[in-house]
Write a protein that holds these residues in place. Sequence first.
Motif, PDB file in Angstrom:
ATOM      1  N   ALA A 209       0.858  -1.188   0.000  1.00 11.92           N
ATOM      2  CA  ALA A 209       0.000   0.000   0.000  1.00 11.92           C
ATOM      3  C   ALA A 209       0.888   1.230   0.000  1.00 11.92           C
ATOM      4  CB  ALA A 209      -0.926  -0.013   1.219  1.00 11.92           C
ATOM      5  N   ARG A 210       1.514   1.472  -1.142  1.00 10.31           N
ATOM      6  CA  ARG A 210       2.530   2.517  -1.201  1.00 10.31           C
ATOM      7  C   ARG A 210       1.963   3.921  -0.990  1.00 10.31           C
ATOM      8  NH1 ARG A 210       5.531  -1.262  -3.575  1.00 10.31           N
ATOM      9  NH2 ARG A 210       4.137  -1.500  -5.327  1.00 10.31           N
ATOM     10  N   ALA A 211       0.665   4.094  -1.301  1.00  9.07           N
ATOM     11  CA  ALA A 211       0.079   5.427  -1.130  1.00  9.07           C
ATOM     12  C   ALA A 211       0.076   5.867   0.328  1.00  9.07           C
ATOM     13  CB  ALA A 211      -1.353   5.437  -1.672  1.00  9.07           C
ATOM     14  N   MET A 212       0.047   4.888   1.227  1.00  7.44           N
ATOM     15  CA  MET A 212      -0.143   5.187   2.646  1.00  7.44           C
ATOM     16  C   MET A 212       1.067   5.904   3.243  1.00  7.44           C
ATOM     17  SD  MET A 212      -1.176   2.387   5.498  1.00  7.44           S
ATOM     18  CE  MET A 212       0.414   1.723   5.969  1.00  7.44           C
ATOM     19  N   GLU A 213       0.825   7.117   3.776  1.00  7.31           N
ATOM     20  CA  GLU A 213       1.924   7.888   4.360  1.00  7.31           C
ATOM     21  C   GLU A 213       1.798   8.027   5.865  1.00  7.31           C
ATOM     22  OE1 GLU A 213       1.825  11.594   2.277  1.00  7.31           O
ATOM     23  OE2 GLU A 213       2.313  10.659   0.343  1.00  7.31           O
ATOM     24  N   LYS A 214       0.528   8.036   6.337  1.00 10.10           N
ATOM     25  CA  LYS A 214       0.297   8.268   7.774  1.00 10.10           C
ATOM     26  C   LYS A 214      -0.694   7.237   8.309  1.00 10.10           C
ATOM     27  CE  LYS A 214       2.441  12.095   8.604  1.00 10.10           C
ATOM     28  NZ  LYS A 214       3.153  12.739   9.573  1.00 10.10           N
ATOM     29  N   VAL A 215      -0.457   6.802   9.530  1.00  8.79           N
ATOM     30  CA  VAL A 215      -1.412   5.908  10.187  1.00  8.79           C
ATOM     31  C   VAL A 215      -1.788   6.537  11.532  1.00  8.79           C
ATOM     32  CG1 VAL A 215      -1.857   3.583  11.042  1.00  8.79           C
ATOM     33  CG2 VAL A 215      -0.312   3.918   9.087  1.00  8.79           C
ATOM     34  N   ILE A 216      -3.056   6.815  11.689  1.00  8.79           N
ATOM     35  CA  ILE A 216      -3.536   7.373  12.955  1.00  8.79           C
ATOM     36  C   ILE A 216      -4.106   6.213  13.765  1.00  8.79           C
ATOM     37  CG2 ILE A 216      -5.174   8.973  14.020  1.00  8.79           C
ATOM     38  CD1 ILE A 216      -4.961  10.643  11.409  1.00  8.79           C
ATOM     39  N   VAL A 217      -3.575   6.012  14.979  1.00  2.44           N
ATOM     40  CA  VAL A 217      -3.916   4.816  15.742  1.00  2.44           C
ATOM     41  C   VAL A 217      -4.697   5.186  17.005  1.00  2.44           C
ATOM     42  CG1 VAL A 217      -3.004   2.698  16.772  1.00  2.44           C
ATOM     43  CG2 VAL A 217      -1.726   3.830  14.935  1.00  2.44           C
ATOM     44  N   GLY A 222      -5.321  -1.073  24.476  1.00  2.00           N
ATOM     45  CA  GLY A 222      -4.058  -0.906  25.194  1.00  2.00           C
ATOM     46  C   GLY A 222      -3.063  -2.015  24.881  1.00  2.00           C
ATOM     47  N   GLY A 223      -3.412  -2.856  23.926  1.00  3.36           N
ATOM     48  CA  GLY A 223      -2.507  -3.946  23.523  1.00  3.36           C
ATOM     49  C   GLY A 223      -1.220  -3.389  22.925  1.00  3.36           C
ATOM     50  N   GLU A 224      -0.194  -4.213  23.012  1.00  4.33           N
ATOM     51  CA  GLU A 224       1.136  -3.830  22.520  1.00  4.33           C
ATOM     52  C   GLU A 224       1.123  -3.713  20.991  1.00  4.33           C
ATOM     53  OE1 GLU A 224       4.947  -2.900  23.728  1.00  4.33           O
ATOM     54  OE2 GLU A 224       3.402  -3.674  25.062  1.00  4.33           O
ATOM     55  N   VAL A 225       1.551  -2.568  20.456  1.00  6.11           N
ATOM     56  CA  VAL A 225       1.713  -2.465  18.999  1.00  6.11           C
ATOM     57  C   VAL A 225       3.017  -1.737  18.691  1.00  6.11           C
ATOM     58  CG1 VAL A 225      -0.750  -2.480  18.404  1.00  6.11           C
ATOM     59  CG2 VAL A 225       0.384  -0.304  18.855  1.00  6.11           C
ATOM     60  N   ALA A 226       3.552  -2.009  17.503  1.00  4.27           N
ATOM     61  CA  ALA A 226       4.770  -1.316  17.085  1.00  4.27           C
ATOM     62  C   ALA A 226       4.364  -0.011  16.416  1.00  4.27           C
ATOM     63  CB  ALA A 226       5.539  -2.196  16.104  1.00  4.27           C
ATOM     64  N   MET A 227       5.004   1.088  16.780  1.00  6.03           N
ATOM     65  CA  MET A 227       4.720   2.370  16.137  1.00  6.03           C
ATOM     66  C   MET A 227       5.934   2.759  15.300  1.00  6.03           C
ATOM     67  SD  MET A 227       1.632   3.319  17.099  1.00  6.03           S
ATOM     68  CE  MET A 227       1.346   5.089  17.086  1.00  6.03           C
ATOM     69  N   GLN A 228       5.662   3.096  14.027  1.00  5.59           N
ATOM     70  CA  GLN A 228       6.770   3.479  13.160  1.00  5.59           C
ATOM     71  C   GLN A 228       6.935   4.993  13.195  1.00  5.59           C
ATOM     72  OE1 GLN A 228       6.939   1.569   9.223  1.00  5.59           O
ATOM     73  NE2 GLN A 228       7.429   3.590   8.389  1.00  5.59           N
ATOM     74  N   PRO A 229       8.073   5.476  13.721  1.00  3.02           N
ATOM     75  CA  PRO A 229       8.233   6.931  13.855  1.00  3.02           C
ATOM     76  C   PRO A 229       8.112   7.617  12.494  1.00  3.02           C
ATOM     77  CG  PRO A 229      10.047   5.743  14.932  1.00  3.02           C
ATOM     78  CD  PRO A 229       9.271   4.732  14.155  1.00  3.02           C
ATOM     79  N   GLY A 230       7.469   8.774  12.495  1.00  5.15           N
ATOM     80  CA  GLY A 230       7.307   9.511  11.244  1.00  5.15           C
ATOM     81  C   GLY A 230       6.066   9.103  10.472  1.00  5.15           C
ATOM     82  N   ARG A 231       5.626   7.845  10.650  1.00  9.60           N
ATOM     83  CA  ARG A 231       4.425   7.394   9.930  1.00  9.60           C
ATOM     84  C   ARG A 231       3.232   7.257  10.866  1.00  9.60           C
ATOM     85  NH1 ARG A 231       3.722   1.303   7.932  1.00  9.60           N
ATOM     86  NH2 ARG A 231       3.118   1.213  10.130  1.00  9.60           N
TER      87      ARG A 231
END
Length: 645
Positions: A209-217, A222-231
């Motif tokens: 999904a190359r169009a995707m630039e930002k993910v608002i979570v 409260g489960g553990e998730v990985a957050m990608q800095p900048g995205r």
Amino acid sequence: MSDSLYPVPEQWARRARVDAAGYEKLYGRSIADPGSFWLEQAKRLDWIRRPELAGDWSFDEEDFHISWFADGKLNVAANCVDRHLARRGDDIAILWEPDEPSEEARRYTYRQLHEEVCRFANVLKAEGVEKGDRVTIYMPMIPEAAFALLACARIGAIHSVVFGGFSPEALAGRITDCDSKVVITADEGRRGGKRVPLKANVDAAAAHARAMEKVIVVQATGGEVAMQPGRDVWYHEAAALVSAECPAEPMGAEDPLFILYTSGSTGQPKGVLHSSAGYLLWASYTHELVFDYRPGQVYWCAADIGWVTGHSYIVYGPLANGGTTLMFEGVPNWPDASRIWQVVDRHQVEILYTAPTALRALMREGDAFVAKTSRKSLTLLGTVGEPINPEAWRWYHEVVGEGRCPIVDTWWQTETGGQMITPLPGATALKPGSATLPLPGVDPQIVDAEGNVLHGPTEGNLCIARSWPGQMRTVWGDHARFFQTYFTTYRGKYFTGDGCRRDEDGYYWITGRVDDVINVSGHRMGTAEVESALVLHPKVAEAAVVGMPHDIKGQGIYAYVTLNAHCVGDEALRTELRNWVRTEIGPIATPDALQFAPGLPKTRSGKIMRRILRKIAEGDVSSLGDTSTLADPAVVDDLVANRVG
Ligand code: 6R9
């Protein structure tokens, strides 16, 4: 099928907005003078600029176009929230029942909803979302999902909700198709005590999904998730930085409101595009008429926001009408089969709208789960998604509603925006299994295979002869496909893809899809999509998928698979292929039956004879019809001998 008649209960005929005579009058006017009828109806919305134009459309190839109220301006979110503040600011707009029954329900008044939507809209703006941009929403059934839809509408962004049960692959395809730079999701969803790894699925989708630039979570569990800095951005952190005021963007009536992907008979899912004014008008008009809705009533549509039913009848319709809409995070059979009825009692639900498949599943568990609850608050019941078998209808009517509540069996589609053929509770005598009569403004026609219009009691293919405000406007990015799919089978008419019977009282009975679409638990699945997923597997040479009868789901998925040379079709591979489809598309696409077939029945020109495959899947092998045109009639004997299920 049953033709027994359930007359309109007397108190309904007396107090409903529309009685039988009222229906006749409205229907007559809507057909005789649609322009003035719809401009009059348009007054139910709050306009920035009131329209003077009603419908302007042509279904003919030369000047094909559809528009409604084209000179009007409004904002959909302002219609669903702001305009209720003065009179109903402290009324409950959203009543949220969590998955876990021991947890507290959450309530949002219209005033609180206003603040939440404004804040969410400001977060979107801060992340660079502008009018006309597409925003993909991949969310569990939490209030923030509704806030997100309305936030998009407030700033004029086009939302595309992807059902949380879809796989990363399916999500990626939908993000890419509409070129959506921002995705809104949650850490996890909860359903029936289980967790759904939504954020992890978004991460997995990212590669395609190359169009995707930002993910608002949104933090939901409260489960553990990985957050990608900048995205990746935590919603609660971003929301703390923005104001709770956000002006509503003035939108043209025909500006797009949302895209919703739906399966068709060919290829990839289509991005069904809905307009702002026409769609909202249809959602509001139908919600008020069909449910005879009055503000103050607790109304519950038990669909998921990922389907059109959730869009029109959890969010847009009830909120446009200043209603109290119940949003349920869980599933009907958890912790046990009485959950729905307990929620009804807990929140004193008056109107309940659900799917036949849920009713069949609950009916099977026995009446005791229902009987131990009160359900006295219920006054009206509704169904949607698939034909309801008379047995389930009667159970709903007698056991659930104790004979007191009319049932509105509402036929409509993602493409229609809202309900089209349905009883009105104060106007229409009911027949179990029939969606009964068209709403005012809806002009159904039944045609034969050649497109001849059939009159009187008859059976054929269901078309709609004229446009209505809630009609979809195009397939996102492929207007030619829109025309091709819906307007070329029968020239000058919208073809629904459904078969239909009309009885001697003019009642409509939907008989199911006549194209290669399977209705699994009220959800549409294109056979071509499942086939494409299967042939992606390295061992699969060819696949053909058809529907088969299924006690609970209505229809199940039956797959015929031809393997590559030297591959062995054993139990292990069967399981592997079923899981493969599950991973490629999502759990709803998992084949219920999978048969290894050395060959598929084909005509001499190479066309798969689906009619024969359907018969075998149904177990109806005594009447396979003419097989003489097959290239190799012997394959049929093998298929019959090795039928599964
Ligand atoms: C709203 C929704 C649309 C298809 C439609 C038809 C089937 C829906 C029905 C019904 C018989 C009803 N369908 N409601 N069939 N009686 N009351 O379900 O939209 O997901 O697009 O499906 O569902 O076959 O064509 P969608």
